[in-house]
Design an enzyme around this catalytic site. Sequence first.
Site, mmCIF file in Angstrom:
data_model
loop_
_atom_site.group_PDB
_atom_site.id
_atom_site.type_symbol
_atom_site.label_atom_id
_atom_site.label_comp_id
_atom_site.label_asym_id
_atom_site.label_seq_id
_atom_site.Cartn_x
_atom_site.Cartn_y
_atom_site.Cartn_z
ATOM 1 N N HIS A 290 -7.242 11.478 -35.517
ATOM 2 C CA HIS A 290 -6.397 12.215 -34.999
ATOM 3 C C HIS A 290 -4.935 12.273 -35.181
ATOM 4 C CE1 HIS A 290 -4.065 15.807 -33.198
ATOM 5 N NE2 HIS A 290 -4.860 16.020 -33.607
ATOM 6 N N SER B 94 -2.231 24.878 -36.166
ATOM 7 C CA SER B 94 -2.264 25.813 -36.052
ATOM 8 C C SER B 94 -2.844 26.992 -36.556
ATOM 9 C CB SER B 94 -0.027 26.304 -36.546
ATOM 10 O OG SER B 94 0.618 25.547 -36.044
ATOM 11 N N GLU C 33 -5.920 18.113 -41.931
ATOM 12 C CA GLU C 33 -4.781 18.034 -40.592
ATOM 13 C C GLU C 33 -2.835 18.001 -40.846
ATOM 14 O OE1 GLU C 33 -6.324 19.223 -36.438
ATOM 15 O OE2 GLU C 33 -6.107 17.430 -36.273
HETATM 16 P P1 PGA Z 1 -3.042 22.883 -32.867
HETATM 17 O O1 PGA Z 1 -3.757 21.614 -33.163
HETATM 18 O O2 PGA Z 1 -4.320 23.988 -33.332
HETATM 19 O O3 PGA Z 1 -2.531 23.507 -31.773
HETATM 20 O O4 PGA Z 1 -2.071 22.852 -34.165
HETATM 21 C C1 PGA Z 1 -4.454 20.912 -34.139
HETATM 22 C C2 PGA Z 1 -4.930 19.441 -33.568
HETATM 23 O O5 PGA Z 1 -3.950 18.668 -33.667
HETATM 24 O O6 PGA Z 1 -5.342 19.479 -33.920
#
Ligand code: PGA
Length: 251
Positions: free
Chosen positions: A94, A211, A163
Amino acid sequence: MKKLIIANWKNHPNSLREAKRIFSEVKKTAVKLKKVETIICPPYVYLAEFGRATSDKMRLGSQDISLQEKGSHTGEISVAMLKSLGVKYVIVGHSERRALGETNEIINQKIKILLKNNLKVILCIGETERIPGEYLQFIKQEIIEGFKGIPRKALKNVIIAYEPIWAIGKKGSYAAAPEDVLQMGIYIRKSLLDVAGKDLAHNIPLLYGASVDSKNTEKFFREGGIQGLLVGHQSLVPKEFNKILKVAEGL
Ligand code: PGA
């Protein structure tokens, strides 16, 4: 294949009581779904509470894995411990862990440990910024170095979550555009060809995360070419997260 919706709780919530509340609210919806597999990734300390409450409709995931499989390593949590609690999936790489110094090399070692232990890997990749001429190469490198030295066959237990870091933790309107996600998915599959071979390059599930909310969920599935979503802050709001699950079920 079922759609995968992954809840990444990150460093939340602050109490076991609140964790149990979120979990049980989500469970009410998740267990009714036929086309969606929900995977809840709470902080380590809450995993033991939920292991027995999971099923093929609602699985348990961990947000990270230790490089130490056993031995005297104060503060570490081993893969065997996670397995014994019912963890089936593990998020690796991540961006918030990469920001703490985790390199592709470390991620590669973690993936090897997980695959050896028959756990499913959710590898997160994504660029900090879209610098022309640079970001695609960056993504490719995350894939190639992340899977280095891993036999192709083993990669059937891998899921990739795209991501884009610039879009994480914002309002839904700031998420990446579904057509950009679609194009990135094609690029990711192309980059996988050498390391995974044709079949897996085609079939490894691709997720989008950053998001995601109940309003943009449908577009990502319809126009983004993805097989699932990784949801951060909205996964802590059961009403919203359950809406995401229901939208995915309805498609
Ligand atoms: P978010 O996080 O949905 O708050 O943007 C996603 C993630 O970092 O896995």
